[in-house]
Design an enzyme around this catalytic site. Structure first.
Site, PDB file in Angstrom:
ATOM      1  N   ASP B 107      38.285  26.269-106.112  1.00 44.39           N
ATOM      2  CA  ASP B 107      37.426  26.953-105.438  1.00 44.39           C
ATOM      3  C   ASP B 107      36.577  25.859-104.746  1.00 44.39           C
ATOM      4  O   ASP B 107      35.950  24.948-105.520  1.00 44.39           O
ATOM      5  CB  ASP B 107      36.365  27.603-106.691  1.00 44.39           C
ATOM      6  CG  ASP B 107      35.307  28.470-105.661  1.00 44.39           C
ATOM      7  OD1 ASP B 107      35.218  28.114-104.588  1.00 44.39           O
ATOM      8  OD2 ASP B 107      34.556  29.359-106.319  1.00 44.39           O
ATOM      9  N   ASP B 109      33.693  24.874-101.897  1.00 44.36           N
ATOM     10  CA  ASP B 109      32.418  25.386-101.097  1.00 44.36           C
ATOM     11  C   ASP B 109      31.488  24.265-100.486  1.00 44.36           C
ATOM     12  O   ASP B 109      31.220  23.360-101.317  1.00 44.36           O
ATOM     13  CB  ASP B 109      31.617  26.128-102.253  1.00 44.36           C
ATOM     14  CG  ASP B 109      30.568  27.091-101.554  1.00 44.36           C
ATOM     15  OD1 ASP B 109      30.429  28.218-101.915  1.00 44.36           O
ATOM     16  OD2 ASP B 109      29.822  26.568-100.604  1.00 44.36           O
ATOM     17  N   ASP B 303      28.066  24.138-114.714  1.00 44.12           N
ATOM     18  CA  ASP B 303      28.413  24.926-115.641  1.00 44.12           C
ATOM     19  C   ASP B 303      30.236  24.641-115.570  1.00 44.12           C
ATOM     20  O   ASP B 303      30.718  25.387-114.426  1.00 44.12           O
ATOM     21  CB  ASP B 303      28.226  26.577-115.460  1.00 44.12           C
ATOM     22  CG  ASP B 303      28.960  27.363-116.214  1.00 44.12           C
ATOM     23  OD1 ASP B 303      29.642  26.980-117.219  1.00 44.12           O
ATOM     24  OD2 ASP B 303      28.782  28.527-116.100  1.00 44.12           O
TER      25      ASP B 303
END
Lengths: 314, 399
Positions: B107, B109, B303
């Site tokens: 992912d 971003d 996280d």
């Protein structure tokens, strides 16, 4: 059939096939297994066998099989873990005496296809399955190209040793067919085996304020269960974030069957250094570690809630 | 039908209703295969509403037609699916699902890149062209410098889609990655983000103080460090990447010698003290690594769970993103990524005029037209731009 190979690597499918042919477990087999178990769990560990006589080699194969049966009867993760560690260390010493072909044969036992470039290479997914959990063996520190991790001879041996340890650490599932004399021997030996290390640190100072999932993990840890990586990571991250010192967190892992202070220290210090946050309850649930509907959405809020409720009722 | 009634009831305002009708028309036009992930019946799905990005999960669809019908009938504003394959994808709690493996998903971003503009010269919710092209570059780097050469994945095992907002998702699917454990996935994430590289293992003295180290041909990260070093040196960019100016200058001066030396793995020619070299290596790691979701720099509060979470949900490729009205458009192939333009290629709505009253928005470009900046203006916009602002909650319908 290669008796020498079977005696050195009694966890192999070849050795297992050999054992299948054996009809009963005799007195000698049981005595040898007891001895093997006691030395494996004792301080000195297991010495390599240097005698090449067939009877001795056969004894090595059967004593391993019987020792495993006894461990199945003892139903104790700590014993099993210690046994696997001692056995795999000796496997490592045998491996260092092997020619390349021998290393390939053992690798194949674990489903690893070994390529002989520079000097050994294996698919990264296989490598990750068996790599020791220490900084020197982190994938990022390895030489990787085209999906293959390149290893030196001693590195490969260490990886195979780890694979052997993992194989031997699996709890034998079926105890129904275990003969009576082996069951009896297991009970005899129980009292002579070393006690597990005490559960260390200051973990239990205020146990009541831990959320149920953490309390459960601590309990499983105390029972010397081999927790999966995510569980250990979550536990350590939680303990660190609630203010526990690195030393105490390390001590909390002391009852793990595969406990190795150096590795644990590295992992815990790495966590502390990178300041990982504690995952939310939603994440904990996705790891399959959530065990109760305790009413908080983040594990760190549990203590706060307990505090508030105690004050209300007090 | 109960679902439908509930969906109707939950429409709280005209903007939501407007967006929902348009989303619905998009899903009506879609072929079922266009929105269905591979092995759809083994995937868990999650949904989000106008007000809540993730509202529910643990859903399952038996085939692409069932999924399409659901999207047309219920039209959620967000839909995501599991990278994992399950025996019972709608089972609860998680352990009941029967995990059978998972794709490897990354992912990326724009938010994770340290850009000068994002959140500084323009608000985070409006990525600019620079943000979008930087994150595209990063995605290409992930594929071209890591997934293909190091991990040996072939380009047809990799599929890429725009996230629908300001990033990209990279999915790797094959039998090998499917079985990777959570631990293995974290090791891969660490590899790609440059975490845990033991700088001390890079160099070693063999003969009388002669310092040996990696060459650009050394496999893995060691070679990346050497390669990156020479690249930055030749481009005269060492200082730009944080190497102390004095040292950068000195290296630049003896460039020919350094290039020749490092090419043979002789790092004596670099002539640096231990701490200086540690610092250099740290900077090189930073410039060669990829910033992926869930990983942070040393000391950051992150996280990390998402990176090795084998049950993670990720936006469904070709579905719409409720915050932009853009499609999480699947890029035709890895090679087509370089020429992919999200603010053009992921736009799915028409240019029919819509009257809106705007809130605040910086300049943005869609379909090669420049819009904004706006501040409380009444105006007519093409449908796609109106939806974009409405989804960003920076416009209302206006008569």
């Amino acid at each position: 059939m290669d008796l020498l190979f079977c005696s050195r690597y009694p966890f192999s499918s070849e050795a297992k096939a050999l054992m299948k042919k054996k009809i009963s477990v005799g007195y000698d087999d049981v005595e040898r297994a007891k001895k093997r178990l006691l030395s494996a769990l004792g301080k000195g560990g297991l010495k390599p066998v240097t005698v090449g006589v067939d009877a001795v080699l056969e004894g090595e194969v059967s004593s391993y099989a019987v020792a495993r049966m006894m461990l199945a009867c003892l139903k104790n993760r700590y014993f099993l873990g210690r046994f696997a560690v001692a056995e795999s260390k000796r496997v490592g010493r045998y491996l260092s005496e092997e020619e390349d072909a021998g290393l390939k044969r053992v690798a194949a036992e674990f489903g690893v296809a070994l390529f002989s470039d520079s000097p050994f290479a294996l698919p990264f997914a296989d490598y990750l399955k068996y790599a020791p959990k220490s900084i020197d063996y982190k994938l990022i520190n390895m030489r990787m190209r085209d999906g293959k991790v390149h290893l030196g001879r001693s590195e490969l041996i260490r990886v195979l040793e780890e694979a052997a340890r993992m194989r031997m650490e699996e709890m034998p599932a079926d105890v129904s067919g275990i003969p009576e004399n082996v069951r009896k021997a297991a009970e005899e030996v129980r009292g002579k085996l070393p006690k597990e290390e005490g559960f260390g640190g200051k973990v239990f100072m205020d146990e009541g304020s831990y959320p149920p999932c953490i309390a459960k993990l601590l309990e499983r840890m105390r029972n010397s269960e081999n927790l999966p990586h995510t569980a250990r990571w979550y536990l350590a991250a939680f303990l660190l974030k609630t203010g526990m010192k690195v030393e105490d967190v390390i001590a909390a892992f002391r009852t793990a069957p595969d406990y190795n202070e150096q590795v644990t220290r590295y992992q815990v210090e790495y966590l502390a250094k990178r300041n990982y946050s504690v995952p939310s309850c939603a994440s904990v649930d996705t790891y399959g570690l959530c065990i109760a509907d305790c009413g908080v959405r983040h594990p760190l809020n549990y203590k706060k809630r307990v505090f508030v409720e105690a004050r209300k009722s007090g | 039908m109960a679902d439908e009634a509930q969906a109707q009831l939950s429409i709280a305002n005209p903007e939501e209703g407007f967006a929902r009708r348009l989303f619905q028309s998009y899903y009506e036009r879609c072929q079922p295969e266009q929105v269905a992930p591979p092995d759809i019946s083994q995937r868990e799905f999650g949904l989000g509403t106008w007000d809540k990005k993730i509202e529910s999960r643990h859903m399952a669809f038996r085939d692409s037609q069932a999924l399409k019908s659901y999207l047309v009938r219920n039209t959620p504003f967000y839909i995501s699916y599991s990278a994992a394959y399950y025996e019972f994808p709608d089972g609860r709690p998680m352990p009941r699902k029967g995990w059978m493996g998972a794709d490897l998903v990354f992912d990326l971003d724009a938010d994770h890149l340290e850009l000068e503009c994002l959140g500084k010269t323009h608000p985070k919710k409006f990525p600019c062209e620079k943000c979008l092209s930087a994150v595209k570059e990063e995605t290409l780097k992930l594929i071209e410098e890591f997934l293909v050469p190091d991990f040996g994945f072939s380009k047809d095992e990799i599929s890429v889609n725009f996230s629908g907002n300001r990033g990209y998702h990279v999915h790797v699917r094959n039998g090998t990655v499917r079985e990777l454990s959570g631990w293995a996935r974290r090791e891969i994430a660490d590899y790609i983000s440059g975490a845990g590289l033991n700088g001390k293992s890079l160099f070693y003295s063999r003969f009388k103080g002669k310092l040996e180290g990696p060459t650009p041909e050394t496999p893995g990260w060691h070679g990346k460090i050497a390669k990156r070093f020479l690249q930055l040196l030749q481009a005269g960019k060492l200082a730009e990447f944080g190497v102390e100016p004095v040292i950068a200058k000195r290296l630049q001066k003896s460039m020919a010698k350094v290039i020749e030396g490092v090419g043979r793995g002789n790092w004596d020619t670099v002539r640096m003290t231990g701490p200086e070299k540690d610092h250099l290596v740290e900077k090189l790691i930073g410039s060669a690594a990829i910033q992926i979701e869930g990983m942070g720099k040393v000391g950051d509060e992150v996280d990390v769970g998402v990176t090795f979470d084998v049950s993670k949900l990720i936006r469904l490729p070709n579905s719409l993103h409720g915050e932009t009205g853009l499609a999480a458009k699947k890029v035709a192939s890895v090679d087509a990524l370089a020429s992919f333009e999200p603010m053009n290629d992921a736009v799915v709505f028409s240019d029919a005029p819509v009257r809106v009253k705007t809130g605040e928005a910086p300049v943005f470009i869609m379909k090669n037209q420049t819009f904004g900046p706006y501040k409380n203006q009444e105006l007519e916009l093409p449908e796609f731009a109106a939806v974009y602002l409405i989804c960003k909650r920076e416009a209302n319908l206006w008569k």
